[in-house]
Scaffold this motif. Sequence first.
Motif, PDB file in Angstrom:
ATOM      1  N   VAL A 155       9.980  32.003 -44.216  1.00 24.08           N
ATOM      2  CA  VAL A 155      10.042  32.311 -42.786  1.00 24.08           C
ATOM      3  C   VAL A 155      11.303  33.116 -42.529  1.00 24.08           C
ATOM      4  CG1 VAL A 155       8.763  30.249 -42.060  1.00 24.08           C
ATOM      5  CG2 VAL A 155      11.257  30.164 -42.225  1.00 24.08           C
ATOM      6  N   ASN A 156      11.241  33.905 -41.481  1.00 20.40           N
ATOM      7  CA  ASN A 156      12.415  34.676 -41.046  1.00 20.40           C
ATOM      8  C   ASN A 156      12.583  34.415 -39.557  1.00 20.40           C
ATOM      9  OD1 ASN A 156      14.334  36.535 -40.277  1.00 20.40           O
ATOM     10  ND2 ASN A 156      13.546  38.144 -41.630  1.00 20.40           N
ATOM     11  N   ALA A 157      13.508  33.510 -39.237  1.00 11.18           N
ATOM     12  CA  ALA A 157      13.749  33.136 -37.848  1.00 11.18           C
ATOM     13  C   ALA A 157      14.774  34.059 -37.200  1.00 11.18           C
ATOM     14  CB  ALA A 157      14.190  31.680 -37.763  1.00 11.18           C
ATOM     15  N   GLY A 158      15.070  35.176 -37.806  1.00 16.80           N
ATOM     16  CA  GLY A 158      16.002  36.132 -37.242  1.00 16.80           C
ATOM     17  C   GLY A 158      17.275  36.286 -38.039  1.00 16.80           C
ATOM     18  N   SER A 159      17.470  35.417 -39.035  1.00 18.73           N
ATOM     19  CA  SER A 159      18.700  35.484 -39.838  1.00 18.73           C
ATOM     20  C   SER A 159      18.399  35.735 -41.312  1.00 18.73           C
ATOM     21  CB  SER A 159      19.499  34.192 -39.659  1.00 18.73           C
ATOM     22  OG  SER A 159      18.720  33.081 -40.043  1.00 18.73           O
ATOM     23  N   GLY A 160      17.261  36.337 -41.584  1.00 25.56           N
ATOM     24  CA  GLY A 160      16.901  36.625 -42.981  1.00 25.56           C
ATOM     25  C   GLY A 160      15.830  35.673 -43.496  1.00 25.56           C
ATOM     26  N   TRP A 161      15.290  36.002 -44.631  1.00 23.86           N
ATOM     27  CA  TRP A 161      14.218  35.191 -45.203  1.00 23.86           C
ATOM     28  C   TRP A 161      14.755  33.923 -45.829  1.00 23.86           C
ATOM     29  CZ3 TRP A 161       9.483  36.055 -43.872  1.00 23.86           C
ATOM     30  CH2 TRP A 161       9.086  37.331 -43.500  1.00 23.86           C
ATOM     31  N   GLN A 162      14.086  32.816 -45.496  1.00 21.58           N
ATOM     32  CA  GLN A 162      14.434  31.521 -46.080  1.00 21.58           C
ATOM     33  C   GLN A 162      13.146  30.796 -46.430  1.00 21.58           C
ATOM     34  OE1 GLN A 162      16.705  29.590 -43.028  1.00 21.58           O
ATOM     35  NE2 GLN A 162      18.592  30.620 -43.636  1.00 21.58           N
ATOM     36  N   ARG A 163      13.194  30.032 -47.513  1.00 14.14           N
ATOM     37  CA  ARG A 163      12.048  29.210 -47.880  1.00 14.14           C
ATOM     38  C   ARG A 163      12.194  27.866 -47.166  1.00 14.14           C
ATOM     39  NH1 ARG A 163       8.126  29.254 -52.255  1.00 14.14           N
ATOM     40  NH2 ARG A 163       9.023  31.140 -53.126  1.00 14.14           N
ATOM     41  N   GLY A 167       5.795  39.277 -42.237  1.00 14.13           N
ATOM     42  CA  GLY A 167       6.648  40.235 -42.921  1.00 14.13           C
ATOM     43  C   GLY A 167       6.660  39.921 -44.401  1.00 14.13           C
ATOM     44  N   TYR A 168       7.508  40.635 -45.128  1.00 11.93           N
ATOM     45  CA  TYR A 168       7.498  40.566 -46.584  1.00 11.93           C
ATOM     46  C   TYR A 168       8.886  40.188 -47.096  1.00 11.93           C
ATOM     47  CZ  TYR A 168       3.665  43.417 -44.991  1.00 11.93           C
ATOM     48  OH  TYR A 168       2.579  43.869 -44.297  1.00 11.93           O
ATOM     49  N   PRO A 169       9.016  39.023 -47.693  1.00  9.37           N
ATOM     50  CA  PRO A 169      10.310  38.611 -48.244  1.00  9.37           C
ATOM     51  C   PRO A 169      10.797  39.533 -49.360  1.00  9.37           C
ATOM     52  CG  PRO A 169       8.842  36.731 -48.037  1.00  9.37           C
ATOM     53  CD  PRO A 169       8.024  37.949 -47.771  1.00  9.37           C
ATOM     54  N   SER A 170       9.889  40.214 -50.027  1.00  6.31           N
ATOM     55  CA  SER A 170      10.258  41.190 -51.052  1.00  6.31           C
ATOM     56  C   SER A 170       9.330  42.396 -50.900  1.00  6.31           C
ATOM     57  CB  SER A 170      10.133  40.586 -52.452  1.00  6.31           C
ATOM     58  OG  SER A 170       8.805  40.154 -52.670  1.00  6.31           O
ATOM     59  N   ALA A 171       9.615  43.451 -51.628  1.00  5.97           N
ATOM     60  CA  ALA A 171       8.814  44.676 -51.508  1.00  5.97           C
ATOM     61  C   ALA A 171       7.332  44.359 -51.801  1.00  5.97           C
ATOM     62  CB  ALA A 171       9.325  45.737 -52.463  1.00  5.97           C
ATOM     63  N   PRO A 172       6.455  44.651 -50.843  1.00  6.79           N
ATOM     64  CA  PRO A 172       5.039  44.292 -51.038  1.00  6.79           C
ATOM     65  C   PRO A 172       4.297  45.329 -51.883  1.00  6.79           C
ATOM     66  CG  PRO A 172       5.315  45.290 -48.896  1.00  6.79           C
ATOM     67  CD  PRO A 172       6.693  45.208 -49.521  1.00  6.79           C
ATOM     68  N   SER A 173       3.272  44.853 -52.561  1.00  3.24           N
ATOM     69  CA  SER A 173       2.351  45.765 -53.247  1.00  3.24           C
ATOM     70  C   SER A 173       1.500  46.435 -52.171  1.00  3.24           C
ATOM     71  CB  SER A 173       1.464  44.982 -54.214  1.00  3.24           C
ATOM     72  OG  SER A 173       0.556  44.179 -53.485  1.00  3.24           O
ATOM     73  N   PRO A 174       0.818  47.505 -52.493  1.00  2.00           N
ATOM     74  CA  PRO A 174      -0.054  48.138 -51.492  1.00  2.00           C
ATOM     75  C   PRO A 174      -1.107  47.181 -50.932  1.00  2.00           C
ATOM     76  CG  PRO A 174       0.291  49.633 -53.323  1.00  2.00           C
ATOM     77  CD  PRO A 174       0.907  48.320 -53.723  1.00  2.00           C
ATOM     78  N   ALA A 175      -1.647  46.306 -51.755  1.00  2.00           N
ATOM     79  CA  ALA A 175      -2.676  45.362 -51.284  1.00  2.00           C
ATOM     80  C   ALA A 175      -2.074  44.352 -50.313  1.00  2.00           C
ATOM     81  CB  ALA A 175      -3.318  44.652 -52.462  1.00  2.00           C
ATOM     82  N   VAL A 176      -0.876  43.860 -50.614  1.00  2.00           N
ATOM     83  CA  VAL A 176      -0.205  42.903 -49.725  1.00  2.00           C
ATOM     84  C   VAL A 176       0.190  43.596 -48.421  1.00  2.00           C
ATOM     85  CG1 VAL A 176       1.841  41.447 -49.446  1.00  2.00           C
ATOM     86  CG2 VAL A 176       0.561  41.407 -51.601  1.00  2.00           C
TER      87      VAL A 176
END
Length: 127
Positions: free
Chosen positions: A118-126, A62-71
């Motif tokens: 990673v997003n283990a189900g509770s949102g994106w975390q580094r 998934g994408y932690p932030s809005a992805p570019s078209p290439a991503v």
Amino acid sequence: MSTAQASPSIPARQHGFGRTVIMGVAALVALVFMALTPAYALTLDEAKAQGLIGEMSTGYVGYPSAPSPAVQQLGDGVNLGRKASYSSIAAQQGTTLSVVEQLAGQKLVGQAPAGQYVNAGSGWQRK
């Protein structure tokens, strides 16, 4: 006249120039094609290292932030391949796709190296 000689209507000097121009145009087209091909733009590992893509507990990226078209295109391709693989494993093991997705997600999130999202189900975390 042998085949190695230049065409009688084109002097030998002009014939060589035309060949050079054709090779230059071919090289330019190849460079443009390479620049527009997503495979040369970014790999999955590079996208993860840059924080553009992360592993999710669903077994997909998934994408932690809005992805570019290439991503987005890169992630969509990865997820499509994963879904096909998970479906095959589910069929071989006699289980459901969702069970395989969940197990793969737990494994991929757990194995993600420090610094990646990673997003283990509770949102994106580094990690």
